[in-house]
Design an enzyme around this catalytic site. Structure first.
Site, PDB file in Angstrom:
ATOM      1  CD  GLU A 274      -2.833  -1.257   0.010  1.00  0.00           C
ATOM      2  OE1 GLU A 274      -2.979  -0.326  -0.686  1.00  0.00           O
ATOM      3  OE2 GLU A 274      -3.208  -2.518  -0.082  1.00  0.00           O
ATOM      4  CD  GLU A 303      -1.771  -4.080  -7.625  1.00  0.00           C
ATOM      5  OE1 GLU A 303      -2.291  -3.120  -7.096  1.00  0.00           O
ATOM      6  OE2 GLU A 303      -1.578  -5.216  -6.723  1.00  0.00           O
TER       7      GLU A 303
HETATM    8 ZN    ZN Z   1      -2.399  -3.019  -4.813  1.00  0.00          ZN
END
Ligand code: ZN
Length: 510
Positions: A274, A303
């Protein structure tokens, strides 16, 4: 004839809309972290009222009037002189129109029906998972698949009906581009996982499940976040059931984690993961806040930032050469007798698992391949929802050599389908592929990078990512950005090479 004044009025309007959206995000963040359990109904009303306001602003008359000064609303073509030849201004208008076009393609009656069905389906999915009973969820899922097909009719497509679903999360991406990449990846991964499983060199990792004080875990995680350059003056870390990142502004980015006293890696790697998302959000342009130039490109690129930090850095040897002694000082008793090499092997142990979110760097993408193939068959073909559990289990056995015993550890494990998020899963693998490609490029441009990481200095990498990726917002598409940063388009070779080198060494493969 439009003018610079028109563009200014348009961006001012967008910024105000974004401020409302930020309030929605803040209320949603609070719902996941601190909201009292009895406030659900009131919060749902607050969220729905604000969402209605935002949707009205995004698609209403004022927006269309402001935008039509610079862009042909039907075709998206820029009107003469609207960007004065400035690349950033024309990218800005291109992306504003893209958002407007997408928001207005779906009739509001459809959006309401979809929203209602998804919120009902979410509840049913939770019940079905708890009861371990796919048949309980199947009727909801059938309705959602039918609604997705209706949505595809509104959005339109050229080659595959799955394309507009991919495009929702990864603008411009098509089945034709990604299917061969995924197929080749699968062909490489299945035998590679078998080879690893057959290796006599299996890392010993039971010490990772000893007792680790929760508060100390959080403090250690925050040390790593600070070293990554995550600003705690422009962000916070809190606890939630499922770790996530949300952002209200580049100066206010929230990340969450969860802590398990008998799992050292859960909180640690979710913090780093995160944190990677958080650095992207903190690195976006403050001046462009509220416009597409101040937003992240796509889920795949987002991502890539979390995976680069989690796997490329956080599961690397140079990182732990610096951080392991600090971890050992934090947990002297449990880690007594563990050396950095043994720790490095343990945190990289490869074990085929039923659950996607618990899987390692090697097997993870096979979980995605399975979902991608099933989604395509549901959308492009005539796969029946009732056939899903059996197909799921058969694919698990074929790709990973393990067969779920229950629906809960099989087809019911992910929240995505209950929310109508078809086309989302591929962005996870895309993130892994982009991450390896970006990190390879960073090391090429900074040959001293590993030595810096080994000295605990993670900031050169953070600055490189700020400069090459974060600050551009949506000026480029993901394809253009990869080309610009790496000098070539998406190339899965870097990910494949990384796996072979790293796990070939850990598992002593030939
Ligand atoms: Zn992620």
């Amino acid at each position: 004839m439009q003018t610079l004044k028109d563009l200014k009025a348009l961006t001012a309007f967008l910024k105000e809309t974004q401020v409302l959206s930020s309030a929605i995000s803040l209320l949603s963040w609070d719902q996941e972290t601190y909201m009292p359990s009895g406030s659900g109904q009131a919060r749902a009303e607050q969220l729905s009222a604000l969402m209605g306001l935002v949707h009205e602003r995004q698609t209403g008359k004022e927006m269309s009037q402001l935008l039509s000064a610079s862009v042909d609303l039907e075709t998206g073509e820029l009107k003469a002189g609207s960007s004065s030849g400035d690349a950033r201004a024309s990218a800005l208008l291109r992306e504003i129109w893209r958002d407007y076009h997408r928001a207005t393609q779906l009739p509001s009656d459809f959006v309401r029906r979809m929203g209602l069905e998804c919120s009902l389906a979410h509840q049913v999915w939770i019940e079905a998972r708890n009861k371990n009973d796919f048949a309980h969820f199947a009727p909801s899922l059938k309705k959602i698949v039918a609604l997705k097909k209706e949505e595809i009719d509104y959005l339109g497509y050229e080659a595959s009906p799955y394309d507009p679903l991919l495009d929702t999360f990864e603008p411009g991406l098509t089945v034709a581009q990604i299917a061969p990449v995924f197929a080749a990846l699968k062909e490489m991964l299945v035998p590679f996982v078998e080879k690893i499983a057959a290796s006599p060199a299996q890392p010993k990792d039971d010490f990772l499940r000893a007792f680790y004080d929760e508060e100390k875990q959080i403090i250690f995680g925050k040390k790593v976040l600070a070293a990554m350059g995550f600003s705690f003056d422009a962000g916070r870390q809190d606890i939630s059931a499922h770790p996530f990142t949300t952002s209200f502004h580049p100066t206010d980015v929230r990340i969450t984690t969860r802590v398990d006293p008998h799992d050292l890696l859960s909180s640690l790697f979710s913090s780093i993961h995160e944190g990677g998302h958080g650095l992207y959000d903190q690195g976006l342009s403050v001046a462009d806040f509220g416009t597409p130039l101040g937003e992240s490109i796509s889920l795949g690129i987002h991502e890539s930032q979390s995976r680069l930090w989690e796997n490329g850095v956080g599961r690397s040897r140079p990182f732990w050469r610096y951080f392991f002694p600090i971890l050992k000082e934090t947990f002297p008793d449990v880690l007594k007798g563990v050396e950095v090499e043994g720790f490095y092997a343990a945190i990289n142990a490869v074990r085929p698992s039923m659950i996607r979110v618990e899987s390692d760097e090697v097997t993870y993408n096979l979980h995605i391949m399975l979902r991608f193939e099933i989604e395509r068959q549901l959308i492009e073909g005539d796969l029946k929802v009732d056939a899903l559990p059996e197909l799921w289990n058969a694919k698990m056995e074929e790709y990973l050599g393990v067969r779920p015993k229950t629906d809960a550890e099989g087809v019911l494990q992910d929240v995505h389908w209950s929310g109508g998020a078809f086309g989302y899963f591929p962005t996870y693998t895309l993130g892994n592929l982009y991450a390896a490609q970006f990190l390879n490029q960073a090391k090429k441009e900074m040959p001293e990078l590993d030595a810096r990481i080994e000295a605990g200095d993670l900031l050169p990498l953070k600055k490189w990512l700020n400069d090459k990726i974060h600050r551009w917002g949506r000026q480029y598409t993901s394809g253009e950005l990869v080309q610009k940063v790496c000098g070539e388009t998406l190339n899965p070779k870097y990910f494949s090479d990384h796996l072979h080198k790293k796990f070939g060494e850990i598992y002593r493969l030939e």
